[in-house]
Design an enzyme around this catalytic site. Structure first.
Site, mmCIF file in Angstrom:
data_model
loop_
_atom_site.group_PDB
_atom_site.id
_atom_site.type_symbol
_atom_site.label_atom_id
_atom_site.label_comp_id
_atom_site.label_asym_id
_atom_site.label_seq_id
_atom_site.Cartn_x
_atom_site.Cartn_y
_atom_site.Cartn_z
ATOM 1 C CD GLU A 1 -0.322 -4.845 -28.131
ATOM 2 O OE1 GLU A 1 0.243 -5.629 -27.356
ATOM 3 O OE2 GLU A 1 0.134 -3.708 -28.399
ATOM 4 C CB CYS B 1 -3.193 3.364 -35.069
ATOM 5 S SG CYS B 1 -2.847 2.244 -33.684
ATOM 6 C CB THR B 2 2.276 3.894 -33.221
ATOM 7 O OG1 THR B 2 1.583 3.567 -31.999
ATOM 8 C CG2 THR B 2 2.467 5.386 -33.330
ATOM 9 C CG HIS B 3 -0.705 -1.097 -32.224
ATOM 10 N ND1 HIS B 3 -0.835 -0.053 -31.344
ATOM 11 C CD2 HIS B 3 -0.500 -2.205 -31.455
ATOM 12 C CE1 HIS B 3 -0.720 -0.498 -30.099
ATOM 13 N NE2 HIS B 3 -0.523 -1.798 -30.142
ATOM 14 C CE1 TYR C 1 -3.611 3.350 -22.550
ATOM 15 C CE2 TYR C 1 -2.627 5.318 -23.524
ATOM 16 C CZ TYR C 1 -2.675 4.384 -22.514
ATOM 17 O OH TYR C 1 -1.794 4.481 -21.470
ATOM 18 N N GLY C 2 -7.756 3.123 -27.823
ATOM 19 C CA GLY C 2 -8.573 3.682 -28.903
ATOM 20 C C GLY C 2 -10.079 3.620 -28.713
ATOM 21 C CG ASP D 1 1.478 2.526 -28.348
ATOM 22 O OD1 ASP D 1 0.516 3.290 -28.573
ATOM 23 O OD2 ASP D 1 1.528 1.361 -28.782
ATOM 24 C CB SER D 2 -2.058 1.413 -25.614
ATOM 25 O OG SER D 2 -1.989 1.028 -26.972
ATOM 26 C CB CYS E 1 0.136 6.451 -28.065
ATOM 27 S SG CYS E 1 -1.624 6.129 -27.884
ATOM 28 C CG ASN E 2 -0.470 8.515 -34.133
ATOM 29 O OD1 ASN E 2 0.433 9.274 -33.778
ATOM 30 N ND2 ASN E 2 -0.330 7.687 -35.148
ATOM 31 C CB THR E 3 -5.259 6.953 -29.283
ATOM 32 O OG1 THR E 3 -5.375 5.999 -30.340
ATOM 33 C CG2 THR E 3 -6.590 7.133 -28.603
HETATM 34 N N1 DGL Z 1 -0.912 2.716 -30.908
HETATM 35 C C1 DGL Z 1 -1.843 3.656 -30.439
HETATM 36 C C2 DGL Z 1 -2.190 4.708 -31.427
HETATM 37 O O1 DGL Z 1 -1.328 5.115 -32.148
HETATM 38 C C3 DGL Z 1 -2.923 3.177 -29.516
HETATM 39 C C4 DGL Z 1 -3.767 2.047 -29.977
HETATM 40 C C5 DGL Z 1 -4.794 1.602 -28.936
HETATM 41 O O2 DGL Z 1 -4.402 1.258 -27.816
HETATM 42 O O3 DGL Z 1 -5.983 1.615 -29.266
HETATM 43 O O4 DGL Z 1 -3.287 5.198 -31.486
#
Ligand code: DGL
Length: 300
Positions: A161, A193-195, A50-51, A12-13, A81-83
């Protein structure tokens, strides 16, 4: 007889993928699915988020990370990381020598198969994931009965974060999305998003009681057990042994603090690597192998 160990690479990011590790850990512990299980986790915190990045950049990052995790001995890779999965699932599958899993496809399948009649699904995700419409496209592969509303939430990754999970300021940001979802009349909300599963508590308190929150990681772990290429049930009576190695490209202390705030406990041993390490892994993986004649010349 020694225990068989399976190494699962995840990335993930940042800390978001730890919400996936959490689901896997609880699943394997309760089910006794494996004898020995090693999580190899990469948080690319130096390049977070990443998003908001363009697709081509994400594809390159994914190639780097897949190569790096494979070099470190991953037997399978989970795109936590879904992105990355939204923009580069096929890139990861094409490049990887080991099976690759994501969360979007199992979520779509579950939503489609468990839906009773026409329903409206809200998806909260990063801007890149929402723009790609990865969730609605995946759901359409199974059914046209579900209406999907995808909402980009650019502030939420930074909030998670920072570890500021339950403050008034965080609730204020979340309430903006909660009222959008309520206005849209959704029946359930995918934490896309996994966050975001780390914000499930405050978010659910802002939504009507009948709106269900869906954590894609919880659905993915169920689908792993059905998949032949995933770890097989060995012996229920054996105790599951889980080790975790966490690697980050950014500052170790920052990652440790965010993870502690999200999980309520220390996440495991954290090691530092550089972005350059990831880039080198990709370059080496993409280099064509030397033809046999060239090798003998090189050796002579
Ligand atoms: N946790 C990630 C996701 O599921 C990335 C979030 C990010 O870095 O923007 O998309």
């Amino acid at each position: 007889m020694g225990k068989r160990q399976t190494t699962i690479g995840l990335f993930d990011s940042g800390v978001g993928g730890l919400s996936v590790v959490r689901q896997l850990e609880s699943y394997f512990t309760t089910r006794g699915e494996l004898e020995s299980y090693r999580f190899l986790y990469l948080g690319d915190t130096a390049r977070l988020p990443y998003g908001n990045r363009p697709a081509q950049e994400i594809k390159t990052f994914v190639e780097e990370i897949v190569a790096w995790l494979t070099n470190k001995g991953a037997d399978q890779i989970i795109m936590a990381c879904n992105t990355s999965a939204a923009l580069a699932y096929s890139v990861a599958c094409a490049q990887s020598k080991v099976p690759v899993f994501d969360l979007i496809r199992p979520t779509a399948e579950h939503l489609a198969k468990s839906a009773r009649g026409k329903q409206k699904i809200g998806v909260l995700a990063t801007n890149a994931t929402a723009k790609s419409q990865a969730f609605s496209k995946a759901i359409k592969e199974f059914t046209n009965d579900l209406e999907v509303v995808e909402i980009g939430c650019p502030e939420l990754v930074g909030i998670v974060e920072s570890g500021d999970i339950d403050s008034d300021a965080t609730k204020k940001v979340l309430s903006k999305y909660a009222s959008q979802l309520e206005k849209a009349g959704v029946d359930s909300v995918v934490l896309g998003c996994t966050h975001y599963p780390f914000l499930a508590g405050p978010l659910s308190s802002l939504l009507p009681e009948n709106v269900q929150l869906v954590d894609p990681a919880a659905l993915m772990v169920r689908s792993l057990s059905k998949n032949k290429t995933s770890p097989q049930l060995l012996d229920d009576s054996n105790e599951v042994e889980i080790t975790k190695e966490l690697y980050v490209t950014g500052p170790l202390a920052d990652f440790a603090a965010s993870a502690q705030a999200c999980l309520g406990q220390a996440p495991g041993t954290i090691y530092g690597i550089t972005v350059q390490d990831l880039q080198t892994a990709r370059t080496e993986a993409l280099q064509p192998a030397l033809p046999v004649a060239d090798i003998s010349t090189a050796l002579s």
